[in-house]
Design a protein around this motif. Sequence first.
Motif, PDB file in Angstrom:
ATOM      1  N   GLY A 160      32.943   8.658  -5.656  1.00 53.55           N
ATOM      2  CA  GLY A 160      33.148   7.852  -6.860  1.00 53.55           C
ATOM      3  C   GLY A 160      32.391   6.537  -6.768  1.00 53.55           C
ATOM      4  O   GLY A 160      31.348   6.449  -6.122  1.00 53.55           O
ATOM      5  N   ARG A 161      32.919   5.517  -7.411  1.00 47.69           N
ATOM      6  CA  ARG A 161      32.281   4.205  -7.346  1.00 47.69           C
ATOM      7  C   ARG A 161      32.656   3.539  -6.028  1.00 47.69           C
ATOM      8  O   ARG A 161      33.840   3.471  -5.665  1.00 47.69           O
ATOM      9  CB  ARG A 161      32.717   3.346  -8.525  1.00 47.69           C
ATOM     10  CG  ARG A 161      31.944   2.048  -8.625  1.00 47.69           C
ATOM     11  CD  ARG A 161      32.026   1.447 -10.010  1.00 47.69           C
ATOM     12  NE  ARG A 161      31.296   0.199 -10.074  1.00 47.69           N
ATOM     13  CZ  ARG A 161      31.052  -0.463 -11.197  1.00 47.69           C
ATOM     14  NH1 ARG A 161      31.497   0.015 -12.362  1.00 47.69           N
ATOM     15  NH2 ARG A 161      30.369  -1.583 -11.185  1.00 47.69           N
ATOM     16  N   VAL A 162      31.648   3.043  -5.321  1.00 48.98           N
ATOM     17  CA  VAL A 162      31.863   2.487  -3.982  1.00 48.98           C
ATOM     18  C   VAL A 162      31.241   1.101  -3.883  1.00 48.98           C
ATOM     19  O   VAL A 162      30.528   0.652  -4.774  1.00 48.98           O
ATOM     20  CB  VAL A 162      31.278   3.419  -2.895  1.00 48.98           C
ATOM     21  CG1 VAL A 162      32.012   4.750  -2.891  1.00 48.98           C
ATOM     22  CG2 VAL A 162      29.785   3.638  -3.112  1.00 48.98           C
ATOM     23  N   GLY A 163      31.518   0.430  -2.757  1.00 49.98           N
ATOM     24  CA  GLY A 163      31.097  -0.952  -2.615  1.00 49.98           C
ATOM     25  C   GLY A 163      29.730  -1.152  -2.000  1.00 49.98           C
ATOM     26  O   GLY A 163      29.116  -2.202  -2.195  1.00 49.98           O
ATOM     27  N   ARG A 164      29.259  -0.156  -1.245  1.00 46.76           N
ATOM     28  CA  ARG A 164      27.965  -0.345  -0.596  1.00 46.76           C
ATOM     29  C   ARG A 164      27.291   0.997  -0.337  1.00 46.76           C
ATOM     30  O   ARG A 164      27.914   2.053  -0.395  1.00 46.76           O
ATOM     31  CB  ARG A 164      28.116  -1.122   0.708  1.00 46.76           C
ATOM     32  CG  ARG A 164      28.899  -0.422   1.806  1.00 46.76           C
ATOM     33  CD  ARG A 164      29.088  -1.340   2.996  1.00 46.76           C
ATOM     34  NE  ARG A 164      29.790  -0.689   4.091  1.00 46.76           N
ATOM     35  CZ  ARG A 164      29.198  -0.021   5.077  1.00 46.76           C
ATOM     36  NH1 ARG A 164      27.873   0.101   5.088  1.00 46.76           N
ATOM     37  NH2 ARG A 164      29.903   0.537   6.044  1.00 46.76           N
ATOM     38  N   VAL A 165      26.011   0.918  -0.031  1.00 42.27           N
ATOM     39  CA  VAL A 165      25.207   2.099   0.288  1.00 42.27           C
ATOM     40  C   VAL A 165      25.466   2.522   1.725  1.00 42.27           C
ATOM     41  O   VAL A 165      25.585   1.675   2.620  1.00 42.27           O
ATOM     42  CB  VAL A 165      23.704   1.785   0.080  1.00 42.27           C
ATOM     43  CG1 VAL A 165      22.820   2.827   0.734  1.00 42.27           C
ATOM     44  CG2 VAL A 165      23.402   1.662  -1.404  1.00 42.27           C
ATOM     45  N   ARG A 166      25.567   3.826   1.944  1.00 47.40           N
ATOM     46  CA  ARG A 166      25.771   4.356   3.293  1.00 47.40           C
ATOM     47  C   ARG A 166      24.679   5.366   3.624  1.00 47.40           C
ATOM     48  O   ARG A 166      24.381   6.246   2.826  1.00 47.40           O
ATOM     49  CB  ARG A 166      27.134   5.044   3.404  1.00 47.40           C
ATOM     50  CG  ARG A 166      28.313   4.086   3.297  1.00 47.40           C
ATOM     51  CD  ARG A 166      29.628   4.859   3.432  1.00 47.40           C
ATOM     52  NE  ARG A 166      30.781   3.994   3.302  1.00 47.40           N
ATOM     53  CZ  ARG A 166      31.329   3.309   4.314  1.00 47.40           C
ATOM     54  NH1 ARG A 166      30.817   3.438   5.530  1.00 47.40           N
ATOM     55  NH2 ARG A 166      32.379   2.546   4.122  1.00 47.40           N
ATOM     56  N   LYS A 167      24.104   5.230   4.786  1.00 51.94           N
ATOM     57  CA  LYS A 167      23.112   6.185   5.270  1.00 51.94           C
ATOM     58  C   LYS A 167      23.783   7.526   5.528  1.00 51.94           C
ATOM     59  O   LYS A 167      24.892   7.596   6.064  1.00 51.94           O
ATOM     60  CB  LYS A 167      22.466   5.659   6.557  1.00 51.94           C
ATOM     61  CG  LYS A 167      21.402   6.558   7.151  1.00 51.94           C
ATOM     62  CD  LYS A 167      20.126   6.570   6.323  1.00 51.94           C
ATOM     63  CE  LYS A 167      19.011   7.311   7.039  1.00 51.94           C
ATOM     64  NZ  LYS A 167      17.761   7.390   6.250  1.00 51.94           N
TER      65      LYS A 167
END
Length: 233
Positions: A160-167
Amino acid sequence: MRIAIISDIHANLEALTTALEDIKERDVEKIICLGDVVGYGANPNECIGLVQKHCETTLLGNHDKAAIDLSLTRTFTTNARVAAEWTNRNLSADSKQFLQSLPLFSKLPDIMFVHSSPYEPEEWHYVLSVLDALHALRSFDEGICFIGHTHTPAIYSDAGRVGRVRKGTKMLVNVGSIGQPRDGNPRLSYGVFDTDAWEYENIRVEYDIEKAAEKIMEAGLPRALADRLFLGV
């Protein structure tokens, strides 16, 4: 490599100039524009000139296309249609040729860039909800896709909507709008992505809204297009 990603300038010269000045201070190696350089604002040719000078890649937005093909305005609001017609009359021949040359999307290794959505980019779908985002996430193979179009910054994953980008997690990132933010924050919005660290930051910067709004009024464009800049809607 650090990339600045800008979108939805909408002929707002004051916002674009401020954004480019801010980008210059952030050790960025390239700038990519996701489209809608024109529409709504009073300086389409000047903004096109700056984008041509500073952006390595510029994509086609729906307002860019409408400025050279008014048939697209049949789906626009009244104010958007009036602005597109005004833009069409005021674009130089060189500016029109530039807009006609723009692609719908671009890619770098494991990164996609598109104006509206990676799902049918030519149809200008809006990513306004988590459901829209989940559908878009299934429409590209890269690790991350950057979009604009809604003028509202956001980051999405399958969660869903998240706070940051994750590799290692497929991400969809809306960088917001340079020239007409719509998230209740009138400061211009753009993004900076570090391809090595796989880190993303949304940047917000104040600019001379009064001057941009005054130009809209002087051009004879709808007053609502000036007023909304102060509210970020």
